[in-house]
Each structure stands twice: as C-alpha cells, then as structure tokens.
Motif scaffolding. Structure first.
Motif, mmCIF file in Angstrom:
data_model
loop_
_atom_site.group_PDB
_atom_site.id
_atom_site.type_symbol
_atom_site.label_atom_id
_atom_site.label_comp_id
_atom_site.label_asym_id
_atom_site.label_seq_id
_atom_site.Cartn_x
_atom_site.Cartn_y
_atom_site.Cartn_z
ATOM 1 N N GLN A 219 23.230 -29.580 -5.160
ATOM 2 C CA GLN A 219 22.195 -28.048 -4.240
ATOM 3 C C GLN A 219 22.013 -29.550 -3.409
ATOM 4 O O GLN A 219 21.351 -28.917 -1.911
ATOM 5 C CB GLN A 219 21.247 -27.682 -4.938
ATOM 6 N N ILE A 220 22.489 -30.563 -3.509
ATOM 7 C CA ILE A 220 21.722 -31.385 -2.998
ATOM 8 C C ILE A 220 22.347 -32.157 -1.547
ATOM 9 O O ILE A 220 24.257 -31.632 -1.961
ATOM 10 C CB ILE A 220 21.428 -32.681 -3.007
ATOM 11 N N PRO A 221 21.752 -30.984 -0.137
ATOM 12 C CA PRO A 221 23.322 -31.135 0.531
ATOM 13 C C PRO A 221 23.797 -32.914 0.995
ATOM 14 O O PRO A 221 23.289 -33.537 1.144
ATOM 15 C CB PRO A 221 22.448 -30.891 2.160
ATOM 16 N N GLU A 222 24.970 -32.710 1.387
ATOM 17 C CA GLU A 222 25.378 -34.006 2.566
ATOM 18 C C GLU A 222 24.874 -34.553 3.569
ATOM 19 O O GLU A 222 24.690 -33.836 4.257
ATOM 20 C CB GLU A 222 26.504 -33.645 2.032
ATOM 21 N N PRO A 223 24.564 -35.860 3.778
ATOM 22 C CA PRO A 223 25.108 -37.223 2.564
ATOM 23 C C PRO A 223 23.807 -37.239 1.963
ATOM 24 O O PRO A 223 22.605 -36.891 2.133
ATOM 25 C CB PRO A 223 25.376 -38.168 4.341
ATOM 26 N N LYS A 224 24.547 -37.555 0.515
ATOM 27 C CA LYS A 224 22.967 -37.903 -0.514
ATOM 28 C C LYS A 224 23.587 -39.089 -1.472
ATOM 29 O O LYS A 224 24.934 -39.326 -1.328
ATOM 30 C CB LYS A 224 22.953 -36.652 -1.765
ATOM 31 N N VAL A 225 23.207 -39.981 -2.113
ATOM 32 C CA VAL A 225 23.223 -40.904 -2.586
ATOM 33 C C VAL A 225 22.643 -40.443 -3.829
ATOM 34 O O VAL A 225 21.375 -40.061 -4.621
ATOM 35 C CB VAL A 225 22.461 -41.655 -2.040
ATOM 36 N N VAL A 226 22.938 -41.317 -5.095
ATOM 37 C CA VAL A 226 22.582 -40.728 -6.504
ATOM 38 C C VAL A 226 22.438 -42.507 -6.880
ATOM 39 O O VAL A 226 22.983 -43.387 -6.878
ATOM 40 C CB VAL A 226 23.646 -40.301 -7.346
ATOM 41 N N ILE A 227 20.806 -42.168 -7.612
ATOM 42 C CA ILE A 227 20.407 -43.875 -8.011
ATOM 43 C C ILE A 227 20.511 -43.545 -9.703
ATOM 44 O O ILE A 227 19.236 -42.154 -9.878
ATOM 45 C CB ILE A 227 19.164 -43.716 -7.208
ATOM 46 N N ALA A 228 20.720 -44.412 -10.173
ATOM 47 C CA ALA A 228 21.318 -43.845 -12.157
ATOM 48 C C ALA A 228 19.975 -45.141 -12.138
ATOM 49 O O ALA A 228 20.170 -46.521 -11.987
ATOM 50 C CB ALA A 228 22.187 -44.456 -12.890
ATOM 51 N N VAL A 229 18.775 -44.695 -12.816
ATOM 52 C CA VAL A 229 17.879 -45.773 -13.364
ATOM 53 C C VAL A 229 17.923 -46.303 -14.663
ATOM 54 O O VAL A 229 17.423 -45.388 -15.316
ATOM 55 C CB VAL A 229 16.231 -45.459 -12.782
#
Ligand code: SF4
Length: 175
Positions: A76-86
C-alpha cells in the motif's frame, strides 16, 4: 513528479509496524521521535497511513500472524519507498530465531533497504538509518523520474512533428 520529490526529501513520512517484536526496538523508535533525539527535526512524521508514507520502519522477527499484514502494508505504500529493518530479530530472527511461530527475518517477504543492528537498536542508529534512507529515496525518485522525462521528450517531439505535418497540409491546401 519533481515537485512532490522536493517535498518528500524535506519531509519523509514514516510508517512504523511491529511484526512481532518484544517492544524493545519500538520503545527506541519512540525515543528517536521524541524531544530528546528529535527525529522530527528532519521533517519526519510518524503517520498511521501507509498510503501517505515514504519510509516503512519494521521491528520484530515477523511472526506467522503478522506476515500477511506486513506484505499488505508494504504494497500500500506508494513508490518510491524505503524499508528499514530495525533490530537483529527483524534482520534474521535474533533471540526468536528458530521458534515455532516466527519467520526468522523480514527479507523473505519484502525487500529491505537499510538494516539497523542491535538488540535493542539505539535511537542514534535509527536516526542514521532514516538519514541514509533520504538518499535512497532521492535515488529511487530519480529512477522513476527518468522514464517520465523520456516519455515527455518523445511526446514533445511527436507533438512538434504532428504540428509540422498539419502546417504542411494547410500550406498544400492553400496552394
Ligand atoms: S532486536 Fe531485541 S529489543 Fe529489538 S525487538 Fe528484537 S528482541 Fe526486542
């Protein structure tokens, strides 16, 4: 597109999702957003809406119950997007690794751009990751802009050619 990207760089919005963590990393994320570490000075706002988010901040080793929602939110998050694994359990299971109800890491389901180490991760590392993700967002925005620019250029040339053709037809008709 360029207009929106300028704003995105100044004020990226994050979506925080707990995919089965012990809450240790979540508390550090809240500390990073709070007045002491003040992540909001970069214009970062913690939004609850994936459709308005640019950065997906995930904690936890991804349990069987949370994996479906994780993928849904990502989509559901529109492009461009960044994923951060905490945290270490988001990266590879951490202290929950091998348990009957966890997936041992997030990247089986969604692509990750930045990993934040630690158990729990520190607010400083989380802020570093968000700042790094601003650069990644900019690169991804440019990658999306290029095909639009090419398309725009082709359209302009096609428009000019068609106008030239029409002008020629009018001149021929007048002759
Ligand atoms: S990395 Fe450690 S502190 Fe963070 S959610 Fe996992 S177990 Fe908890």
């Amino acid at each position: 597109m360029k207009f929106f990207n300028a704003f995105r760089k100044k004020s990226p919005w994050i979506l925080h999702y707990n995919a089965g963590s012990c809450n240790g990393c979540d508390i550090e994320i809240l500390a990073a957003l709070g007045p002491r570490y003040d992540l909001e000075r970069f214009g970062v706002i913690n939004t609850g809406n994936p459709k308005q988010s640019d950065i997906f901040l995930v904690t936890g080793p991804v349990t069987y119950r949370s994996r479906e929602r994780l993928v849904e939110l990502y989509c559901q998050i529109p492009e461009p997007k960044v994923v951060i694994a905490v945290g270490s359990c988001t990266a590879a299971g951490g202290v929950f690794r091998g348990m009957y109800n966890v997936e041992d890491g997030i990247d089986r389901y969604i692509p990750v751009d930045v990993y934040v180490p630690g158990c729990a991760s520190s607010p400083q590392l989380i802020i570093d990751a968000v700042v790094e993700s601003l650069q990644i967002l900019e690169r991804k925005s440019k990658a999306i802009e290029t095909p639009f620019k090419l398309f725009g250029a082709v359209e302009t040339v096609a428009g000019k050619l068609s106008r030239l053709g029409m002008a020629k037809k009018v001149t021929d008709a007048e002759d």
